[in-house]
Design a protein around this motif. Structure first.
Motif, PDB file in Angstrom:
ATOM      1  N   UNK A  34      86.179  57.408  60.579  1.00 55.05           N
ATOM      2  CA  UNK A  34      85.978  56.676  59.328  1.00 55.05           C
ATOM      3  C   UNK A  34      84.649  55.936  59.304  1.00 55.05           C
ATOM      4  N   UNK A  35      84.364  55.353  58.152  1.00 59.38           N
ATOM      5  CA  UNK A  35      83.141  54.558  57.981  1.00 59.38           C
ATOM      6  C   UNK A  35      83.381  53.083  58.250  1.00 59.38           C
ATOM      7  N   UNK A  36      84.493  52.756  58.870  1.00 58.08           N
ATOM      8  CA  UNK A  36      84.753  51.362  59.219  1.00 58.08           C
ATOM      9  C   UNK A  36      83.683  50.867  60.182  1.00 58.08           C
ATOM     10  N   UNK A  37      83.484  49.585  60.217  1.00 58.62           N
ATOM     11  CA  UNK A  37      82.519  48.969  61.144  1.00 58.62           C
ATOM     12  C   UNK A  37      82.920  49.345  62.577  1.00 58.62           C
ATOM     13  N   UNK A  38      81.960  49.638  63.453  1.00 60.49           N
ATOM     14  CA  UNK A  38      82.276  50.032  64.830  1.00 60.49           C
ATOM     15  C   UNK A  38      83.161  49.023  65.574  1.00 60.49           C
ATOM     16  N   UNK A  39      83.005  47.749  65.292  1.00 56.64           N
ATOM     17  CA  UNK A  39      83.851  46.749  65.951  1.00 56.64           C
ATOM     18  C   UNK A  39      85.295  46.901  65.485  1.00 56.64           C
ATOM     19  N   UNK A  40      85.494  47.148  64.203  1.00 55.24           N
ATOM     20  CA  UNK A  40      86.852  47.349  63.675  1.00 55.24           C
ATOM     21  C   UNK A  40      87.470  48.595  64.310  1.00 55.24           C
ATOM     22  N   UNK A  41      86.708  49.667  64.405  1.00 52.79           N
ATOM     23  CA  UNK A  41      87.200  50.897  65.039  1.00 52.79           C
ATOM     24  C   UNK A  41      87.554  50.635  66.496  1.00 52.79           C
ATOM     25  N   UNK A  42      86.713  49.903  67.202  1.00 54.37           N
ATOM     26  CA  UNK A  42      86.983  49.598  68.609  1.00 54.37           C
ATOM     27  C   UNK A  42      88.254  48.762  68.753  1.00 54.37           C
ATOM     28  N   UNK A  43      88.416  47.759  67.899  1.00 52.37           N
ATOM     29  CA  UNK A  43      89.623  46.918  67.959  1.00 52.37           C
ATOM     30  C   UNK A  43      90.861  47.758  67.652  1.00 52.37           C
ATOM     31  N   UNK A  44      90.805  48.584  66.614  1.00 49.63           N
ATOM     32  CA  UNK A  44      91.952  49.435  66.283  1.00 49.63           C
ATOM     33  C   UNK A  44      92.261  50.404  67.424  1.00 49.63           C
ATOM     34  N   UNK A  45      91.237  50.899  68.111  1.00 49.15           N
ATOM     35  CA  UNK A  45      91.458  51.787  69.256  1.00 49.15           C
ATOM     36  C   UNK A  45      92.152  51.049  70.401  1.00 49.15           C
ATOM     37  N   UNK A  46      91.728  49.816  70.643  1.00 52.03           N
ATOM     38  CA  UNK A  46      92.379  49.015  71.691  1.00 52.03           C
ATOM     39  C   UNK A  46      93.844  48.793  71.329  1.00 52.03           C
ATOM     40  N   UNK A  47      94.111  48.450  70.074  1.00 55.12           N
ATOM     41  CA  UNK A  47      95.499  48.239  69.643  1.00 55.12           C
ATOM     42  C   UNK A  47      96.290  49.535  69.769  1.00 55.12           C
ATOM     43  N   UNK A  48      95.715  50.643  69.328  1.00 55.60           N
ATOM     44  CA  UNK A  48      96.394  51.948  69.411  1.00 55.60           C
ATOM     45  C   UNK A  48      96.768  52.270  70.861  1.00 55.60           C
ATOM     46  N   UNK A  49      95.802  52.164  71.744  1.00 50.68           N
ATOM     47  CA  UNK A  49      96.057  52.493  73.149  1.00 50.68           C
ATOM     48  C   UNK A  49      96.917  51.421  73.825  1.00 50.68           C
ATOM     49  N   UNK A  50      96.826  50.190  73.351  1.00 51.78           N
ATOM     50  CA  UNK A  50      97.703  49.136  73.875  1.00 51.78           C
ATOM     51  C   UNK A  50      99.163  49.441  73.605  1.00 51.78           C
TER      52      UNK A  50
END
Length: 135
Positions: A34-50
């Motif tokens: 997506x075109x989300x801000x890289x920090x938002x993508x990183x946070x969502x990835x951490x939550x997903x993998x968490x």
């Protein structure tokens, strides 16, 4: 052996596999592209993998607790708390954001596993009561 906790552990690990192999392509991959801000993508990835880690750890702990009765109550209450919390979150956001419960049916799996764990906790409690009445 506590068959309810054993079944709950297996279900938790199966749900983790569904999360990774079906949910990943459907939910996580589009977020990554997506075109989300890289920090938002990183946070969502951490939550997903968490969440993946939580299901893995819970599954392993439930399997261990199925064979180690002294761990049953502690593990069971933690997993019931986490999975009940996930259930309520999916229900709340499904109703308030989407207007229905079936666009995000994950709550059903978490509720079923929490219920199975509760049955395992009940069985463990009966076993402890029987042991102390015999002693």
């Amino acid at each position: 052996m506590n068959k309810w906790l054993l079944a709950s552990g297996i279900l938790s690990l199966l749900l983790m596999l569904v999360h990774v192999f079906l949910g990943g392509p459907e939910i996580h991959d589009p977020v990554l592209g997506s075109d989300l801000h890289p920090v938002v993508i990183a946070v969502l990835s951490v939550v997903w993998h968490g969440i993946t880690v939580v299901m893995l750890v819970n599954g392993v702990l439930l399997l261990v607790a199925a064979f180690r009765e002294e761990l049953a109550a502690g593990v069971a209450w933690v997993v019931i708390g986490q999975y009940s919390g996930f259930t309520l979150l999916f229900i709340y956001y499904g109703l308030t954001q989407l207007g229905n419960l079936m666009d995000m049916p994950q709550w059903i799996s978490f509720a079923i596993i929490a219920g199975c764990v509760a049955m395992g906790l009940r069985k463990a409690g009966r076993a402890n009561a029987l042991r102390s009445s015999v002693a």
